[in-house]
Write an enzyme that holds these catalytic residues in place. Structure first.
Site, short mmCIF file in Angstrom:
data_model
loop_
_atom_site.label_atom_id
_atom_site.label_comp_id
_atom_site.label_asym_id
_atom_site.label_seq_id
_atom_site.Cartn_x
_atom_site.Cartn_y
_atom_site.Cartn_z
N ARG A 135 0.87 -1.17 0.00
CA ARG A 135 0.00 0.00 0.00
C ARG A 135 0.90 1.22 0.00
NH1 ARG A 135 -3.42 -2.67 -1.71
NH2 ARG A 135 -5.45 -3.21 -0.82
N GLU A 162 -2.92 7.62 -3.92
CA GLU A 162 -3.46 6.99 -5.11
C GLU A 162 -4.88 7.48 -5.43
OE1 GLU A 162 -2.25 2.88 -4.90
OE2 GLU A 162 -3.96 2.31 -6.13
N HIS A 201 -1.25 0.09 -10.18
CA HIS A 201 -1.86 -0.88 -9.26
C HIS A 201 -2.33 -2.13 -10.03
CE1 HIS A 201 -3.75 -1.06 -5.01
NE2 HIS A 201 -3.55 -2.29 -5.47
P1 NAP Z 1 -0.70 -11.36 5.00
O1 NAP Z 1 -0.65 -12.80 4.59
O2 NAP Z 1 -1.56 -10.95 6.13
O3 NAP Z 1 0.83 -10.91 5.27
C1 NAP Z 1 1.17 -9.72 5.88
C2 NAP Z 1 2.58 -9.86 6.48
O4 NAP Z 1 2.94 -8.59 7.03
C3 NAP Z 1 2.69 -10.88 7.61
O5 NAP Z 1 3.89 -11.60 7.48
C4 NAP Z 1 2.72 -10.02 8.86
O6 NAP Z 1 3.48 -10.58 9.92
C5 NAP Z 1 3.44 -8.81 8.34
N1 NAP Z 1 3.16 -7.61 9.15
C6 NAP Z 1 1.96 -7.09 9.44
N2 NAP Z 1 2.11 -5.98 10.20
C7 NAP Z 1 3.44 -5.82 10.37
C8 NAP Z 1 4.25 -4.88 11.05
N3 NAP Z 1 3.68 -3.87 11.73
N4 NAP Z 1 5.59 -5.02 11.02
C9 NAP Z 1 6.15 -6.05 10.35
N5 NAP Z 1 5.45 -6.97 9.67
C10 NAP Z 1 4.10 -6.86 9.70
O7 NAP Z 1 -1.14 -10.47 3.75
P2 NAP Z 1 -0.90 -10.75 2.18
O8 NAP Z 1 -2.02 -11.56 1.64
O9 NAP Z 1 0.49 -11.20 1.99
O10 NAP Z 1 -1.10 -9.26 1.62
C11 NAP Z 1 -0.26 -8.20 2.05
C12 NAP Z 1 -0.77 -6.87 1.54
O11 NAP Z 1 -0.50 -6.74 0.16
C13 NAP Z 1 -2.30 -6.67 1.63
O12 NAP Z 1 -2.69 -6.27 2.92
C14 NAP Z 1 -2.55 -5.61 0.57
O13 NAP Z 1 -2.56 -4.33 1.13
C15 NAP Z 1 -1.37 -5.75 -0.38
N6 NAP Z 1 -1.80 -6.20 -1.72
C16 NAP Z 1 -1.52 -5.44 -2.81
C17 NAP Z 1 -1.94 -5.86 -4.06
C18 NAP Z 1 -1.66 -5.05 -5.29
O14 NAP Z 1 -2.48 -5.10 -6.21
N7 NAP Z 1 -0.56 -4.34 -5.40
C19 NAP Z 1 -2.62 -7.05 -4.21
C20 NAP Z 1 -2.88 -7.82 -3.08
C21 NAP Z 1 -2.47 -7.38 -1.83
P3 NAP Z 1 3.02 -11.94 10.68
O15 NAP Z 1 3.06 -13.02 9.64
O16 NAP Z 1 4.04 -12.16 11.71
O17 NAP Z 1 1.63 -11.69 11.17
#
Ligand code: NAP
Length: 316
Positions: A236, A265, A283
């Site tokens: 994000r 954005e 995006h």
């Molecule tokens: P996820 O499985 O929940 O993974 C998030 C990771 O971030 C986890 O490893 C979590 O740690 C870590 N985390 C959360 N808060 C943190 C902090 N304060 N400090 C350090 N690490 C932290 O989510 P995901 O499915 O991979 O998706 C991640 C993000 O990608 C989404 O939330 C979305 O905003 C973005 N995204 C973007 C697109 C795009 O089109 N560009 C598409 C899809 C998603 P833990 O494992 O230890 O909990």
């Protein structure tokens, strides 16, 4: 049960929604206005919102007892929804995890290669008609194979990126997450973001947005990075301090950046557009027909479970 879907969807998702539910599908592709969100909470039982539809505490305070009982978000990221305020108003929230993982990791790799190998700059050169031909020191970039990647957020997408880096490019992997991960490949759980940023050749951001991660990548982290390194953000926009990033790119503090998301954005600062050492994508993370249909079906599965009075598959 009346269902509002906040954007046009792929044909197969719209067809399913119309066959299963009493549905209204918004034809506008821009974010919902406040008035539309208020109407949605009052007139519908379920709303399928998506990126940028700002269901914040203010919206819920204006509709303390909404007819709507479920926000079935289209997308894994739900930082545009105040989940605490929704719950307090009796509204559950679901998302679409997993469906987005591989496609978003692929876009991270696209950006890594484009930034490291100066692909955007090279394409602009060819299109400009100014290309003078190959020579041994033309447009030298960073060789990615065997380098060190630092993944900020080792969740579903972070791990998919790390796998591609490890198995596809023979890269060393370090990562930051709140908890250590059991992985089937070697990866170092770094304790300190600044220290990891100083050691890697590519820093990839894959944490969720929201208050906890706002400006996690700030001027200090950028200052710690090597001059030859690249920053990639597919998470994000607000996770990266965009003003600090522009300064780091302008001064050569880092070699390049690849961005799929922006702090304000869809506004992209002119200063970023003026720079050759940044790759700018609109995006595109999940932008394939197949993936957008999978996301739509996952959102509708949550709606269907709610309508049937069953447990919601993807509560946040
Ligand atoms: P996820 O499985 O929940 O993974 C998030 C990771 O971030 C986890 O490893 C979590 O740690 C870590 N985390 C959360 N808060 C943190 C902090 N304060 N400090 C350090 N690490 C932290 O989510 P995901 O499915 O991979 O998706 C991640 C993000 O990608 C989404 O939330 C979305 O905003 C973005 N995204 C973007 C697109 C795009 O089109 N560009 C598409 C899809 C998603 P833990 O494992 O230890 O909990």
């Amino acid at each position: 049960m009346r269902v509002l879907i906040a954007r046009p969807m792929t044909a197969e998702v719209e067809a399913r929604a119309r066959s299963e539910f009493d549905v209204e599908i918004r034809t506008n592709t821009s974010v919902m206005s406040r008035a539309e969100m208020l109407r949605a909470l009052v007139e519908f039982d379920v709303v399928v919102p998506t990126l940028g539809d700002a269901f914040d505490a203010g919206v819920f305070s204006q509709v303390p007892e909404p007819r709507c009982k479920l926000l079935a978000n289209f997308g894994v990221g739900y930082n545009h929804i105040d989940v605490g305020a929704a719950m307090a108003a009796g509204v559950e929230v679901t998302n679409t995890p997993g469906a987005v993982t591989d496609a978003t990791a692929d876009i991270a790799m696209t950006l890594m290669l484009m930034s490291a190998r100066r692909a955007g700059e090279g394409e602009r050169l060819v299109r400009s008609g100014q290309w003078q031909g190959w020579h041994p020191t033309q447009m030298l970039g960073l060789h990615l194979s065997g380098k060190h990647v630092g993944v900020v957020g080792m969740g579903r997408i972070g791990q998919a990126i790390a796998r591609r880096c490890h198995f596809g490019f023979g890269m060393q992997v370090s990562y930051i997450a709140r908890s250590a991960k059991q992985l089937d490949f070697e990866a170092h759980h770094a304790g300190d973001l600044s220290k990891m940023a100083a050691e890697v050749d590519v820093l990839v951001v894959a944490v969720p947005g929201g208050a906890e991660t706002h400006h996690l990548i700030d001027a200090g982290i950028l200052a710690a990075m090597k001059h030859s390194s690249h920053l990639i953000n597919i998470a994000r926009g607000e996770v990266v301090d965009e003003t600090a990033l522009i300064a780091a790119l302008q001064t050569g503090q880092i070699a390049g950046a690849g961005l799929d998301v922006y702090e304000f954005e869809p506004k992209v600062p002119q200063a970023l557009m003026d720079l050759d050492n940044v790759t700018l994508l609109p995006h595109l993370g999940t932008a394939t027909e197949e993936v957008r249909s999978n996301m739509g079906h996952m959102a509708l599965d949550n709606v269907a479970a709610f309508v049937a009075g069953q447990a919601l598959p993807n509560s946040v």
